[in-house]
Design an enzyme around this catalytic site. Structure first.
Site, short mmCIF file in Angstrom:
data_model
loop_
_atom_site.label_atom_id
_atom_site.label_comp_id
_atom_site.label_asym_id
_atom_site.label_seq_id
_atom_site.Cartn_x
_atom_site.Cartn_y
_atom_site.Cartn_z
N HIS A 226 42.99 35.64 43.11
CA HIS A 226 41.97 36.66 43.28
C HIS A 226 41.07 36.72 42.04
CE1 HIS A 226 40.19 40.60 44.10
NE2 HIS A 226 40.46 40.87 42.84
N GLU A 227 41.68 36.72 40.87
CA GLU A 227 40.91 36.79 39.62
C GLU A 227 40.04 35.54 39.43
OE1 GLU A 227 40.61 39.46 37.77
OE2 GLU A 227 42.05 40.51 39.03
N HIS B 80 36.71 35.63 41.07
CA HIS B 80 35.62 36.32 40.39
C HIS B 80 34.84 35.37 39.48
CE1 HIS B 80 36.65 40.34 41.66
NE2 HIS B 80 37.91 40.17 41.28
#
Length: 130
Positions: free
Chosen positions: A123-124, A127
């Site tokens: 998920h990170e 970004h």
């Protein structure tokens, strides 16, 4: 008193720069944001928390394998002692280029298994990577 001083400074700067205030304010916010992103983990976090490099082991190997699989260069992985203030499980990236690093809260490592932690990192990475 501090807020009043800051507000006075902003008003003074607005009067000084007139119609170009927004341009100077944008530049100042941009420089501040880049500075904070690059140096937050090295200058500010150590004032409040202890950071240590993630120890060699299964978790680090899983993270490294995932990063290599998706073509994401990641050398600096740290653990922060977030449990002394919160039970929140968290992870974040900071920095640019060679200064890029991932920080895992100790609560995340204690509460989730390796596969779930790698999912949080995915998920990170989303970004950062396009």
């Amino acid at each position: 008193i501090l807020r009043g001083g800051i507000l006075s400074l902003i008003i003074w700067f607005y009067q000084l720069t007139g119609e170009n205030f927004w341009l100077y304010a944008w530049g100042l916010v941009t420089v501040f944001s880049v500075f904070m992103n690059m140096f937050y983990s090295k200058l500010i976090v150590p004032l409040f928390n202890k950071q240590t490099p993630l120890e060699e082991g299964e978790l680090k190997n899983s993270i490294t394998q995932y990063a290599n699989k998706v073509g994401f260069k990641l050398d600096k992985i740290f653990v922060i002692d977030g449990s002394k203030r919160s039970t929140k499980a968290n992870a974040y990236f900071s920095g640019f280029g060679a200064q890029k690093r991932i920080t895992l809260y100790d609560t995340l490592i204690n509460d989730l298994d390796d596969e779930e932690i790698v999912a949080v990192l995915a998920h990170e990475v989303g970004h950062y990577k396009k």
